[in-house]
Motif scaffolding. Structure first.
Motif, PDB file in Angstrom:
ATOM      1  N   LEU A  88       0.496  -1.308  -0.167  1.00  0.00           N
ATOM      2  CA  LEU A  88       0.133  -0.081   0.190  1.00  0.00           C
ATOM      3  C   LEU A  88       0.827   1.429  -0.148  1.00  0.00           C
ATOM      4  O   LEU A  88       0.724   1.975  -0.624  1.00  0.00           O
ATOM      5  CB  LEU A  88      -1.059   0.563   1.483  1.00  0.00           C
ATOM      6  CG  LEU A  88      -2.315  -0.884   0.889  1.00  0.00           C
ATOM      7  CD1 LEU A  88      -2.291  -0.830   2.329  1.00  0.00           C
ATOM      8  CD2 LEU A  88      -2.980  -0.412   0.089  1.00  0.00           C
ATOM      9  N   SER A  89       1.961   0.961   0.581  1.00  0.00           N
ATOM     10  CA  SER A  89       3.170   1.909   0.579  1.00  0.00           C
ATOM     11  C   SER A  89       3.361   2.441  -0.214  1.00  0.00           C
ATOM     12  O   SER A  89       3.778   3.692  -0.679  1.00  0.00           O
ATOM     13  CB  SER A  89       4.318   2.100   1.360  1.00  0.00           C
ATOM     14  OG  SER A  89       5.100   1.722   1.446  1.00  0.00           O
ATOM     15  N   ASN A  90       3.812   1.614  -1.476  1.00  0.00           N
ATOM     16  CA  ASN A  90       4.305   1.518  -2.698  1.00  0.00           C
ATOM     17  C   ASN A  90       3.372   1.793  -3.149  1.00  0.00           C
ATOM     18  O   ASN A  90       2.886   3.467  -4.396  1.00  0.00           O
ATOM     19  CB  ASN A  90       5.109   0.352  -3.173  1.00  0.00           C
ATOM     20  CG  ASN A  90       5.973  -0.281  -2.379  1.00  0.00           C
ATOM     21  OD1 ASN A  90       6.652   0.685  -1.634  1.00  0.00           O
ATOM     22  ND2 ASN A  90       6.016  -0.936  -1.925  1.00  0.00           N
ATOM     23  N   LEU A  91       2.210   1.890  -3.362  1.00  0.00           N
ATOM     24  CA  LEU A  91       0.979   1.873  -4.335  1.00  0.00           C
ATOM     25  C   LEU A  91       0.451   3.668  -4.026  1.00  0.00           C
ATOM     26  O   LEU A  91       0.530   4.186  -4.789  1.00  0.00           O
ATOM     27  CB  LEU A  91      -0.194   1.548  -4.196  1.00  0.00           C
ATOM     28  CG  LEU A  91      -0.984   1.751  -4.688  1.00  0.00           C
ATOM     29  CD1 LEU A  91      -0.896   1.198  -6.510  1.00  0.00           C
ATOM     30  CD2 LEU A  91      -2.642   0.758  -4.445  1.00  0.00           C
ATOM     31  N   PHE A  92       0.216   3.731  -2.904  1.00  0.00           N
ATOM     32  CA  PHE A  92       0.136   5.602  -2.346  1.00  0.00           C
ATOM     33  C   PHE A  92       1.162   6.577  -3.007  1.00  0.00           C
ATOM     34  O   PHE A  92       1.475   7.308  -3.592  1.00  0.00           O
ATOM     35  CB  PHE A  92       0.618   5.601  -0.544  1.00  0.00           C
ATOM     36  CG  PHE A  92       0.281   6.855  -0.557  1.00  0.00           C
ATOM     37  CD1 PHE A  92      -1.435   7.719  -0.318  1.00  0.00           C
ATOM     38  CD2 PHE A  92       0.511   8.127   0.130  1.00  0.00           C
ATOM     39  CE1 PHE A  92      -1.670   9.285   0.374  1.00  0.00           C
ATOM     40  CE2 PHE A  92       0.672   9.014   0.322  1.00  0.00           C
ATOM     41  CZ  PHE A  92      -0.497   9.982  -0.315  1.00  0.00           C
ATOM     42  N   LEU A  93       3.181   5.963  -2.844  1.00  0.00           N
ATOM     43  CA  LEU A  93       3.694   7.223  -2.950  1.00  0.00           C
ATOM     44  C   LEU A  93       4.070   6.499  -5.243  1.00  0.00           C
ATOM     45  O   LEU A  93       4.311   8.146  -5.083  1.00  0.00           O
ATOM     46  CB  LEU A  93       4.902   5.658  -2.465  1.00  0.00           C
ATOM     47  CG  LEU A  93       5.284   6.377  -0.753  1.00  0.00           C
ATOM     48  CD1 LEU A  93       6.654   5.898  -0.761  1.00  0.00           C
ATOM     49  CD2 LEU A  93       5.196   8.036  -0.940  1.00  0.00           C
ATOM     50  N   GLY A  94       3.531   6.184  -5.189  1.00  0.00           N
ATOM     51  CA  GLY A  94       3.311   5.941  -6.620  1.00  0.00           C
ATOM     52  C   GLY A  94       2.667   6.919  -7.902  1.00  0.00           C
ATOM     53  O   GLY A  94       2.107   7.308  -8.327  1.00  0.00           O
ATOM     54  N   MET A  95       1.758   6.617  -6.540  1.00  0.00           N
ATOM     55  CA  MET A  95       0.225   7.653  -6.881  1.00  0.00           C
ATOM     56  C   MET A  95       1.102   8.978  -6.881  1.00  0.00           C
ATOM     57  O   MET A  95       0.176  10.257  -8.013  1.00  0.00           O
ATOM     58  CB  MET A  95      -1.527   7.870  -6.052  1.00  0.00           C
ATOM     59  CG  MET A  95      -2.331   8.427  -6.111  1.00  0.00           C
ATOM     60  SD  MET A  95      -3.268   8.062  -5.451  1.00  0.00           S
ATOM     61  CE  MET A  95      -2.327   8.994  -3.879  1.00  0.00           C
ATOM     62  N   ILE A  96       1.401   9.243  -6.026  1.00  0.00           N
ATOM     63  CA  ILE A  96       1.881  11.168  -5.038  1.00  0.00           C
ATOM     64  C   ILE A  96       3.073  10.985  -6.363  1.00  0.00           C
ATOM     65  O   ILE A  96       2.267  12.370  -7.523  1.00  0.00           O
ATOM     66  CB  ILE A  96       2.129  11.141  -4.060  1.00  0.00           C
ATOM     67  CG1 ILE A  96       1.358  10.682  -3.171  1.00  0.00           C
ATOM     68  CG2 ILE A  96       3.048  12.176  -4.304  1.00  0.00           C
ATOM     69  CD1 ILE A  96       0.628  11.836  -2.748  1.00  0.00           C
ATOM     70  N   LYS A  97       3.783  10.420  -7.088  1.00  0.00           N
ATOM     71  CA  LYS A  97       4.910  10.827  -8.214  1.00  0.00           C
ATOM     72  C   LYS A  97       4.341  10.644  -9.353  1.00  0.00           C
ATOM     73  O   LYS A  97       4.826  10.896 -10.392  1.00  0.00           O
ATOM     74  CB  LYS A  97       5.936   9.756  -7.722  1.00  0.00           C
ATOM     75  CG  LYS A  97       6.350   9.926  -6.766  1.00  0.00           C
ATOM     76  CD  LYS A  97       7.796   9.016  -6.715  1.00  0.00           C
ATOM     77  CE  LYS A  97       8.468   9.014  -5.488  1.00  0.00           C
ATOM     78  NZ  LYS A  97       8.715   6.899  -5.454  1.00  0.00           N
ATOM     79  N   GLY A  98       2.595  10.236  -8.862  1.00  0.00           N
ATOM     80  CA  GLY A  98       1.662   9.999 -10.984  1.00  0.00           C
ATOM     81  C   GLY A  98       2.495   8.867 -12.072  1.00  0.00           C
ATOM     82  O   GLY A  98       2.317   8.716 -12.936  1.00  0.00           O
ATOM     83  N   GLU A  99       3.077   7.532 -10.748  1.00  0.00           N
ATOM     84  CA  GLU A  99       3.599   6.781 -12.060  1.00  0.00           C
ATOM     85  C   GLU A  99       2.321   5.467 -11.408  1.00  0.00           C
ATOM     86  O   GLU A  99       2.569   4.852 -12.854  1.00  0.00           O
ATOM     87  CB  GLU A  99       5.105   6.431 -10.897  1.00  0.00           C
ATOM     88  CG  GLU A  99       6.265   6.949 -11.329  1.00  0.00           C
ATOM     89  CD  GLU A  99       6.927   6.567  -9.869  1.00  0.00           C
ATOM     90  OE1 GLU A  99       8.201   6.826 -10.063  1.00  0.00           O
ATOM     91  OE2 GLU A  99       6.378   5.636  -9.342  1.00  0.00           O
ATOM     92  N   VAL A 100       1.167   5.554 -10.020  1.00  0.00           N
ATOM     93  CA  VAL A 100       0.161   5.361 -11.195  1.00  0.00           C
ATOM     94  C   VAL A 100      -0.857   5.343 -10.778  1.00  0.00           C
ATOM     95  O   VAL A 100      -1.269   6.290 -10.142  1.00  0.00           O
ATOM     96  CB  VAL A 100       0.304   4.080  -9.531  1.00  0.00           C
ATOM     97  CG1 VAL A 100      -1.124   3.341  -9.470  1.00  0.00           C
ATOM     98  CG2 VAL A 100       1.656   3.372  -9.003  1.00  0.00           C
ATOM     99  N   THR A 101      -1.574   5.683 -12.347  1.00  0.00           N
ATOM    100  CA  THR A 101      -2.908   6.221 -11.832  1.00  0.00           C
ATOM    101  C   THR A 101      -4.169   5.880 -12.562  1.00  0.00           C
ATOM    102  O   THR A 101      -5.099   5.799 -12.811  1.00  0.00           O
ATOM    103  CB  THR A 101      -2.752   7.491 -13.531  1.00  0.00           C
ATOM    104  OG1 THR A 101      -2.209   6.662 -14.771  1.00  0.00           O
ATOM    105  CG2 THR A 101      -1.413   8.748 -13.557  1.00  0.00           C
ATOM    106  N   ASP A 102      -3.971   4.316 -12.542  1.00  0.00           N
ATOM    107  CA  ASP A 102      -5.540   4.010 -12.847  1.00  0.00           C
ATOM    108  C   ASP A 102      -5.971   3.356 -12.285  1.00  0.00           C
ATOM    109  O   ASP A 102      -5.587   3.151 -10.727  1.00  0.00           O
ATOM    110  CB  ASP A 102      -4.502   2.198 -13.492  1.00  0.00           C
ATOM    111  CG  ASP A 102      -6.363   1.271 -13.617  1.00  0.00           C
ATOM    112  OD1 ASP A 102      -6.324   1.636 -14.478  1.00  0.00           O
ATOM    113  OD2 ASP A 102      -5.811   0.650 -12.909  1.00  0.00           O
TER     114      ASP A 102
END
Lengths: 147, 406
Positions: A88-102
């Motif tokens: 979940l932390s990887n997902l959250f940080l990915g979201m903040i960086k704009g790397e996970v957008t789905d």
């Protein structure tokens, strides 16, 4: 970015919640996180047993963004495995960086999706990620302790 | 209403989200008047070469521009040209002092005194030098009002103190320090007195013949000049006795394989190609300040400062830090009840009001005052009462965004 997008009901309510603000009894991990730009500090406390987060809470003061983000994070990880918390932390940080957008992938983050647009306010990104970076430190320590 | 000073600052004419920009963060960096921007542009368009190197007309013009800027700074401070060292900023000036004077003059058991009001730039260099040589770092503490009491000066600055470093004006509370008393006491015990003028230079006339200090430092960018140019002034005999800080090109007399000798002042402390464009901009900023005059600057700023303090003091849910008593420049520190300073700053920003939030590079002071962070509105000569009104109007909305009724 409009203020309406930042100071949403989810964020203002979570920022004032005291539900997860206490010292965890028999904590196995106590990790300090600091935001050097404002000096805000949080202490993230976990009690991990057999790879599961039995209890999680945090102490410290900070801005509405950092406090709400930490509160929502604790809601999400309490009762989950250390592995899931890491995911979940990887997902959250990915979201903040704009790397996970789905949106399908981000659904797992539940209320924490409220911080999706914080990347439009670079000055506040550090506030939103304070708790999550601290969680990553705690997870690394928890994994080391059991390996 | 158009203000004849504000209109000279192109950046301040812009709008943000359709609202006039209200810049209340001059304690961090000021904006630049057209005269400074023009001078820098002229230097790069007409006079740029490497100062002190080229034996050709353009090189000589660059040298003349750079050394002319030094003469301008010297006259501004009522100092000699050779005592004016160009640096990047006050931070570099203070590090130069700590590493050059400090490492070579302090030894185990010596004492260094700083005030709890210091910006990190006039604290950490001394803290680290004290660690390195085994000297003791002692603090002048303030009361909760931010004022250093006379007894504290008497009690802490005693025999064995080799250096006293103090800020002229607090970058958080805007209070002017009792420099006369501190400097007199420092000299009474035989200590060297360092004054950090980063926050005072834009507001108060500095005269090194009257200040009774041995070194002073300031940044150009807080004085309407470009980023990346600063000044260290020091008494000639002290500077002459100090070893170089940075070594390299242009600071030498002669170099052999195994050793070197140093150029005379000020070149000894100016290694490598210098920021001549910045120095030219600083000279233009000083001329611009002198064209207005410190008397006018103080009068205008005092009016806006008082108005700012009084308007905030009237508002419910606002806590001001420091004291309205005494002489102030620039900064007013405050908090909004129940709202973190970063949130305050974000919400004010939506109304194009710029204030600083955080620890203001003065963490020990904030800890001493029992704070983790606060907001700071800081003014310069271009600010007006209208700017204060815009701040006050915007502040009234802050708590509502965080879900409070009022």
């Amino acid at each position: 970015m409009e203020l309406e997008q930042i100071y949403t009901q989810i964020i203002t309510e979570n920022s004032r919640s005291k539900e997860h603000k206490y010292a965890v009894k028999d904590a196995t991990q106590v990790v300090e996180g600091v935001n050097p730009s404002c000096g805000d500090e949080i202490s993230l406390q976990l009690r991990v047993k057999d790879g599961m987060i039995e209890d999680a809470a945090f102490l410290g003061d900070g801005c509405a963004i950092s406090q709400a983000s930490a509160n929502i994070m604790i809601d999400l990880i309490k009762g989950k495995s250390v592995k899931e918390a890491e995911h979940l932390s990887n997902l959250f940080l990915g979201m903040i960086k704009g790397e996970v957008t789905d949106d399908g992938q981000l659904d797992e983050l539940e209320d924490a999706q409220a911080f999706k647009d914080i990347s439009h306010m670079p000055a506040r990104v550090k506030c939103a990620v304070l708790g999550w970076h601290t969680l990553q430190d705690a997870v690394t320590k928890a994994e080391k302790a059991t390996s | 209403m158009t203000d004849t000073i504000k209109t000279q600052f192109p950046l301040l004419q812009q709008k943000q989200n359709g609202k006039p920009l209200v810049y209340l963060d001059s304690g961090a960096t000021t904006q630049r008047p057209q005269a400074v921007l023009d001078a820098v542009k002229h230097f790069y368009e007409q006079d740029n070469a490497n100062p002190h190197r080229g034996a050709y007309e353009l090189g000589e013009r660059a040298t003349a521009a750079y050394e002319g800027a030094r003469a301008q700074v010297a006259s501004f401070l009522n100092a000699q040209k050779e005592e004016v060292i160009f640096t990047r900023n006050a931070t570099e000036s203070l590090n130069l002092l700590a590493y050059s004077w400090g490492l070579h003059n302090l030894k185990a058991g010596d004492k260094v005194v700083v005030s709890i009001l210091e910006h990190h730039s006039n604290l950490i260099p001394w803290q680290q030098v004290c660690h390195a040589v085994g000297a003791e770092l002692i603090f002048l503490y303030t009361g909760q009002d931010g004022v250093i009491p006379d007894e504290e000066i008497e009690k802490k600055i005693t025999k064995g103190v080799k250096l006293v470093a103090c800020t002229h004006v607090s970058n958080v509370l805007g209070l002017v320090s009792p420099v006369e008393k501190i400097a007199a006491r420092a000299h009474e015990v035989g200590a060297v007195m360092v004054l950090d003028c980063a926050q005072s230079a834009p507001h108060l006339k500095l005269d090194v013949q009257k200040l009774n200090v041995d070194f002073l430092a300031f940044s150009g960018h807080k004085l309407y000049a470009p980023l990346g140019i600063g000044v260290l002034w020091g008494r000639r005999e002290l500077l002459e006795a100090m070893p170089p800080f940075l070594t390299g090109g242009d600071m030498i007399d002669s170099v052999r394989e195994q050793d070197a000798t140093w150029a005379p002042l000020p070149q000894k402390f100016e290694a490598g190609t210098q920021n001549a464009g910045g120095a030219v901009g600083l000279a233009a900023a000083i001329r611009w300040i002198q064209s207005i005059g410190y008397e006018t600057i103080e009068k205008r700023e005092n009016d806006v400062y008082r108005y700012l303090w009084d308007e905030l003091a009237k508002m419910p849910h606002i806590t001001l830090y420091g004291t309205p008593e005494g002489q102030h420049c620039g900064a007013v520190a405050f908090n909004v009840e129940g709202v973190h300073p970063h949130d305050v700053s974000t919400i004010l920003d939506a109304d194009a009001v710029c204030v600083r939030a955080g620890h203001h590079c003065a963490q020990p002071l904030l800890t001493h005052l029992g704070l983790r962070a606060c907001c700071r509105a800081s003014i310069a000569v271009y600010n007006t009462r209208e700017d204060v009104d815009a701040l006050a109007n915007s502040l009234q909305k802050v708590r509502k965004w965080l879900g409070y009724g009022t």
